[in-house]
Motif scaffolding. Structure first.
Motif, short mmCIF file in Angstrom:
data_model
loop_
_atom_site.label_atom_id
_atom_site.label_comp_id
_atom_site.label_asym_id
_atom_site.label_seq_id
_atom_site.Cartn_x
_atom_site.Cartn_y
_atom_site.Cartn_z
N ARG A 66 28.41 50.49 43.88
CA ARG A 66 28.70 49.43 44.85
C ARG A 66 30.19 49.23 45.03
O ARG A 66 30.68 49.00 46.14
N PHE A 67 30.95 49.33 43.93
CA PHE A 67 32.40 49.15 44.02
C PHE A 67 33.02 50.21 44.92
O PHE A 67 33.89 49.92 45.74
N ARG A 68 32.56 51.45 44.79
CA ARG A 68 33.13 52.52 45.61
C ARG A 68 32.74 52.36 47.07
O ARG A 68 33.52 52.65 47.97
N SER A 69 31.52 51.87 47.33
CA SER A 69 31.10 51.67 48.72
C SER A 69 31.90 50.55 49.39
O SER A 69 32.16 50.60 50.59
N VAL A 70 32.29 49.54 48.61
CA VAL A 70 33.05 48.41 49.16
C VAL A 70 34.53 48.75 49.29
O VAL A 70 35.17 48.46 50.31
N ASN A 71 35.10 49.39 48.27
CA ASN A 71 36.55 49.62 48.22
C ASN A 71 36.96 51.03 48.61
O ASN A 71 38.15 51.32 48.68
N GLY A 72 36.00 51.91 48.85
CA GLY A 72 36.33 53.27 49.24
C GLY A 72 36.67 54.13 48.04
O GLY A 72 36.61 53.70 46.88
N ALA A 73 37.04 55.38 48.33
CA ALA A 73 37.40 56.32 47.27
C ALA A 73 38.67 55.87 46.57
O ALA A 73 39.42 55.02 47.07
N ALA A 74 38.90 56.45 45.40
CA ALA A 74 40.08 56.08 44.62
C ALA A 74 41.36 56.35 45.41
O ALA A 74 41.54 57.43 45.97
N ARG A 75 42.21 55.36 45.48
CA ARG A 75 43.47 55.50 46.21
C ARG A 75 44.49 56.24 45.36
O ARG A 75 44.39 56.29 44.14
N VAL A 76 45.49 56.78 46.03
CA VAL A 76 46.56 57.46 45.32
C VAL A 76 47.34 56.44 44.50
O VAL A 76 47.81 55.43 45.02
N ALA A 77 47.45 56.70 43.20
CA ALA A 77 48.16 55.78 42.31
C ALA A 77 49.67 56.00 42.36
O ALA A 77 50.44 55.11 42.01
N GLY A 78 50.09 57.18 42.76
CA GLY A 78 51.51 57.48 42.84
C GLY A 78 51.72 58.96 43.09
O GLY A 78 50.77 59.72 43.30
N HIS A 79 52.97 59.37 43.06
CA HIS A 79 53.33 60.77 43.32
C HIS A 79 54.22 61.30 42.20
O HIS A 79 55.10 60.59 41.69
N TYR A 80 53.97 62.54 41.82
CA TYR A 80 54.87 63.26 40.93
C TYR A 80 55.87 64.03 41.80
O TYR A 80 55.48 64.83 42.65
N TYR A 81 57.14 63.80 41.55
CA TYR A 81 58.19 64.52 42.27
C TYR A 81 58.77 65.59 41.35
O TYR A 81 59.16 65.30 40.22
#
Length: 447
Positions: free
Chosen positions: A70-85
């Protein structure tokens, strides 16, 4: 009679004084179904992990498979937490033949930059540090070298474990060993290079879609093999690594491979990855394209107005802005003279047309730190994504980026602080909540 009534009122009053005061209610008094509804709207995966640390009852509710769905259906897929440069010491050379070698400064270590708005929470926990990898930095040509990230997908990173050689003419690397890791769970797996092919030249390694966990990942490994009769041409070879394959690696032979004759490897440069295709630019004005679904190679000739032969920093292959699985598109970003153009291919046609364009020198004149001596020569592309491209003038390192949706130039974005490619990384899904369990592996009761 009146005296008796007075005594009754006094007794009732004393009884009320003796009753314990009402206990204030809290979120812990909510029934389980209401508690689940509250936690369902914490908004991000970072906040969900924080909520799991409140108490065992909350952890039990969050670890439930039905709640996670249910959490994934409400909030969508996992968002990007950050970027490695992955910083470079200098922008890439326009061709694969740099000027005579000069001693370059030591490369800075890879840096993780959290994404807003939950970035501070991620950064403070050190969740994305790579210090758990059992790799000792090497000293190459007097400089310390660390394994470099070459690809990312979901919560996984793919790292190259072999230093790039430093040459007066080109940077060609033999097939290296790899590491796949998941920083959030501090798990990793070393991947030795394909046996019996250690002398082939390395074109790239990539994490394939559909394998976003340590137990399901797949690695695509592309090498270049010179023809035995002539060192002026060769063939590209593909290897696939994943769970269940014999000895880990599987060589993917195709009859089409021998029909695709390629020039010498020095003429190749990685151009980009989009719409299920991996592309390398060739100085002849063509592109070598690998289809990730069929693992077939093809040579695609680009019109003269799309690519500049011999200029590997003048173009990148990117994806479309409105991609979906059925109508994924490929676009080409090209710097020609003082303009930056975005081309896309007409559906069902080989014709390439201009989607958008901007005059870089005119648009950059108002940016902070602008100098009139800049951009008199074609700019170099440093990094690119589906929605942006990072460039620098040929005269000196002065990073700026172009938003490909608006074609506006900007200097203040985080990506303009690093000379190198950025690799996105997410928290794993479902979230790892092993700390929520008792020693016997059973979720604890409410605290």
């Amino acid at each position: 009679m009146g005296n008796r009534r007075h005594k009754g009122k006094a007794a009732a009053k004393n009884k009320r004084r003796c009753d314990p005061p009402c206990r204030p209610t809290s979120v812990h008094d909510l029934p389980d179904d209401l508690l689940g509804r509250v936690i369902l709207h914490v908004g991000s995966l970072v906040n969900l992990v924080r909520a799991a640390a409140v108490c065992r009852r909350w952890r039990r509710a969050i670890a439930d498979a039905g709640f996670l769905a249910r959490f994934r259906s409400v909030n969508g897929a996992a968002r990007v937490a950050g970027h490695y440069y992955v910083p470079e010491t200098q922008p890439p050379y326009p061709t694969n033949r740099p000027p005579p070698r000069r001693r370059q400064p030591e490369k800075k270590p890879t840096v993780f930059v959290p994404a807003a708005p939950s970035g501070a929470a991620v950064d403070d926990t050190g969740l994305f540090s790579l210090d758990f990898l059992p790799v000792t930095p090497l000293v190459v040509d007097g400089r310390r070298w660390r394994p470099e990230i070459v690809d990312s997908r979901g919560s996984l990173l793919l790292l190259n474990c072999q230093p790039w050689p430093i040459s007066d003419y080109t940077r060609l690397q033999r097939s290296p060993d790899l590491i796949v890791c998941e920083p959030a769970t501090r798990r990793f797996q070393g991947i030795p290079r394909p046996p019996d092919f250690s002398r082939l030249y390395f074109l790239g390694a990539f994490l394939l879609p559909g394998g976003d966990a340590m137990s399901t990942f797949r690695v695509l490994y592309v090498l270049y093999q010179y023809n035995a009769s002539s060192y002026s041409s060769g063939t590209a070879r593909v290897f696939l690594f994943g769970p269940g394959t014999e000895s880990g690696w599987r060589l993917c032979w195709h009859t089409e491979d021998d029909d695709v004759k390629l020039p010498c490897v020095e003429k190749f440069s990685f151009a980009g990855r989009a719409a299920g295709r991996v592309c390398w630019g060739i100085e002849t004005g063509q592109a070598l394209v690998l289809d990730e679904s069929t693992l077939d190679f093809s040579l695609v000739p680009f019109p003269d107005h799309v690519l500049w032969p011999g200029q590997k920093t003048s173009f990148r292959v990117i994806g479309g802005l409105d991609e979906d699985d059925d109508h994924a598109t490929v676009r080409v970003v090209r710097v020609g003279g003082q303009s930056l153009d975005v081309f896309y291919q007409m559906p069902g046609s080989s014709e390439w047309v201009v989607e958008s364009s901007v005059q870089l020198r005119d648009a950059a004149a108002g940016l902070p730190g602008w100098d009139d001596k800049l951009l008199k020569e074609p700019a170099r592309i440093v990094a690119a994504g589906d929605t942006f491209v990072v460039l620098t003038p040929a005269e000196e390192t002065w990073l700026f980026s172009v938003d490909l949706e608006t074609m506006f130039l900007e200097r203040e974005h985080e990506r303009n602080r690093h000379v190198g490619q950025a690799y996105p990384c997410s928290l794993p899904w479902p979230p790892v909540l092993q700390a929520c369990l008792d020693r016997d592996g059973v979720v604890g009761k409410r605290r």
